[in-house]
Scaffold this motif. Structure first.
Motif, mmCIF file in Angstrom:
data_model
loop_
_atom_site.group_PDB
_atom_site.id
_atom_site.type_symbol
_atom_site.label_atom_id
_atom_site.label_comp_id
_atom_site.label_asym_id
_atom_site.label_seq_id
_atom_site.Cartn_x
_atom_site.Cartn_y
_atom_site.Cartn_z
ATOM 1 N N ALA A 169 3.394 -47.871 -15.247
ATOM 2 C CA ALA A 169 2.902 -48.111 -14.184
ATOM 3 C C ALA A 169 1.511 -47.488 -14.002
ATOM 4 N N LYS A 170 1.514 -45.972 -14.561
ATOM 5 C CA LYS A 170 0.280 -45.019 -14.524
ATOM 6 C C LYS A 170 -0.484 -45.309 -15.701
ATOM 7 N N SER A 171 -0.386 -46.201 -16.506
ATOM 8 C CA SER A 171 -1.121 -46.556 -17.776
ATOM 9 C C SER A 171 -2.661 -46.642 -17.353
ATOM 10 N N ARG A 172 -3.451 -46.020 -18.216
ATOM 11 C CA ARG A 172 -4.780 -46.235 -17.945
ATOM 12 C C ARG A 172 -5.190 -47.758 -18.124
ATOM 13 N N GLN A 173 -5.501 -48.402 -17.107
ATOM 14 C CA GLN A 173 -5.874 -49.908 -17.396
ATOM 15 C C GLN A 173 -6.967 -50.329 -16.954
ATOM 16 N N ALA A 199 -3.280 -35.370 -22.192
ATOM 17 C CA ALA A 199 -1.719 -35.181 -22.173
ATOM 18 C C ALA A 199 -1.554 -36.518 -21.252
ATOM 19 N N GLU A 200 -2.502 -37.076 -20.294
ATOM 20 C CA GLU A 200 -2.244 -38.217 -19.536
ATOM 21 C C GLU A 200 -2.461 -39.316 -20.445
ATOM 22 N N THR A 201 -3.255 -39.433 -21.235
ATOM 23 C CA THR A 201 -3.297 -40.611 -22.293
ATOM 24 C C THR A 201 -2.133 -40.711 -23.127
ATOM 25 N N ILE A 202 -1.609 -39.614 -23.482
ATOM 26 C CA ILE A 202 -0.315 -39.561 -24.469
ATOM 27 C C ILE A 202 0.979 -39.974 -23.619
ATOM 28 N N ARG A 203 0.952 -39.444 -22.551
ATOM 29 C CA ARG A 203 2.180 -39.676 -21.452
ATOM 30 C C ARG A 203 2.079 -41.177 -21.129
ATOM 31 N N HIS A 204 1.308 -41.797 -20.592
ATOM 32 C CA HIS A 204 1.068 -42.944 -19.999
ATOM 33 C C HIS A 204 0.506 -44.178 -20.606
ATOM 34 N N GLY A 205 -0.178 -43.938 -21.740
ATOM 35 C CA GLY A 205 -0.995 -44.932 -22.822
ATOM 36 C C GLY A 205 -2.136 -45.515 -22.258
ATOM 37 N N VAL A 206 -2.408 -46.539 -22.832
ATOM 38 C CA VAL A 206 -3.611 -47.177 -22.456
ATOM 39 C C VAL A 206 -3.258 -48.784 -22.482
ATOM 40 N N GLY A 236 -12.763 -46.350 -19.575
ATOM 41 C CA GLY A 236 -12.333 -46.554 -21.110
ATOM 42 C C GLY A 236 -13.648 -47.357 -21.702
ATOM 43 N N ALA A 237 -14.723 -47.273 -20.980
ATOM 44 C CA ALA A 237 -16.024 -48.050 -21.427
ATOM 45 C C ALA A 237 -16.845 -46.766 -22.384
ATOM 46 N N PRO A 238 -16.984 -47.303 -23.656
ATOM 47 C CA PRO A 238 -17.537 -46.237 -24.813
ATOM 48 C C PRO A 238 -19.097 -46.087 -24.484
ATOM 49 N N ASN A 239 -19.459 -44.941 -24.853
ATOM 50 C CA ASN A 239 -20.931 -44.528 -25.126
ATOM 51 C C ASN A 239 -21.548 -45.248 -25.995
ATOM 52 N N LEU A 240 -22.685 -46.118 -25.737
ATOM 53 C CA LEU A 240 -23.282 -46.868 -26.696
ATOM 54 C C LEU A 240 -24.481 -46.407 -27.230
ATOM 55 N N THR A 241 -24.628 -45.176 -26.793
ATOM 56 C CA THR A 241 -26.067 -44.541 -27.353
ATOM 57 C C THR A 241 -25.834 -43.267 -28.386
ATOM 58 N N ASP A 242 -24.565 -43.153 -28.846
ATOM 59 C CA ASP A 242 -24.582 -42.118 -29.740
ATOM 60 C C ASP A 242 -24.036 -42.672 -31.234
ATOM 61 N N ALA A 243 -23.809 -41.892 -32.198
ATOM 62 C CA ALA A 243 -23.545 -42.569 -33.696
ATOM 63 C C ALA A 243 -22.158 -42.737 -33.644
#
Length: 297
Positions: A171-175, A159-166, A240-247
């Motif tokens: 102002a509250k965007s995931r930065q 919900a937070e990601t949808i509401r404020h974006g990336v 927002g740093a992805p997991n590099l060990t999965d597929a």
């Protein structure tokens, strides 16, 4: 006498007995067959009908508006009326959706079903162009059906990601920091990038070039990548740093795609929907995405 002579001089088709127009093309003669009288009367009736339609319904454009028609009716008002009736019908449930918290929505079967029903068309209209109609994602756009989340898969996170974006203007965007263009900006040499790519591939259990210098790649990783992706490569959802060990790889896990990502950098952007969608719709979207199967507890 002249009339009868002209009549007698007409070219008559011997097969049908119909006069021709005199036009001949490639040996084919055009018959002068009149239209059926019933067809002509229908055609005239459509002309009369169209004139009446122009008068009764809005049809003629003016400088800043259009004629209203004798009935004062238009299709836009009909759509608005239907939408108002739909809002009135859904009003009580929308009110409950707005008042309930996300966990309360998930715990209430009736409210959950309503939220999913509301979220499905909202997703198709606003989210499907990037994530796909089935939310399966595409290259550069996350799959929302699995349990691999860049910014967190709990319903509150969604919900937070949808509401404020990336990385949006909200102002509250995931930065979280964008991934630097290590090669393009001259931060790393080609050999360093090749070595670190092979090292990351080893973390993910992917095939590795036997001639690769994994020790050198590990050092490059430690010097440049650990801050965001962690020493174990598991990533960090806070930035927002992805997991590099999965597929699961957003841009593909082939070597060319990985080299390109390190060389040119990465940094996805998602618009903030809080200014475009109302709160109940955002809640419904969050619930819909969460219940696709990949939401975290």
């Amino acid at each position: 006498m002249s009339t009868n002579s002209a009549h007698d001089q007409r070219d008559i088709d011997p097969v049908t007995g119909t006069a021709t127009t005199g036009h001949v093309w490639d040996g084919i003669r055009e018959l002068n067959t009149p239209l059926p009288r019933w067809w002509l009367w229908v055609f005239y009736a459509t002309i009369v009908w169209s004139i009446g339609y122009w008068l009764v319904y809005p049809a003629w454009p003016l400088i800043a508006s259009a004629t209203n028609g004798m009935f004062g009716w238009n299709s836009r008002e009909a759509v608005v009326s239907d939408l108002d009736a739909l809002r009135a019908q859904r009003g009580p449930m929308v009110g409950k959706l707005a008042a309930a918290s996300l966990p309360e929505i998930l715990a209430d079967p009736q409210l959950l079903a309503f939220a999913r029903a509301q979220g499905r068309p909202a997703f198709a209209e606003n989210c499907a162009p990037c994530h796909g109609i089935g939310a399966g994602g595409a290259k550069g756009y996350p799959n929302l059906n699995d349990d691999d989340w860049i910014w967190g898969g709990k319903i509150e996170d969604i919900a937070e990601t949808i509401r404020h974006g990336v990385r949006s203007a909200d102002a509250k965007s995931r930065q979280g920091p964008v991934m630097p263009a290590f090669g393009r900006d001259g931060l790393l040499k080609s050999a360093d990038i090749n070595n670190v790519v092979e090292y990351v591939r080893s973390l993910a259990g992917l095939s590795v070039d036997p001639k690769a210098d994994l020790a050198a790649g590990k050092k490059v990783y430690a010097d440049n990548c650990v801050t965001c992706h962690g020493a174990d490569g598991k990533g960090n959802r806070d930035v927002g740093a992805p997991n590099l060990t999965d597929a699961v790889w957003l841009f593909g896990n082939d070597k060319a795609a990985m080299v390109d990502g390190i060389w040119n950098g990465r940094g996805g952007i998602m618009p903030a929907w809080g200014g475009r969608l109302d709160d109940p719709t955002i809640k419904a979207l969050a619930v819909y995405v969460y219940t696709l199967g990949g939401g975290a507890k």
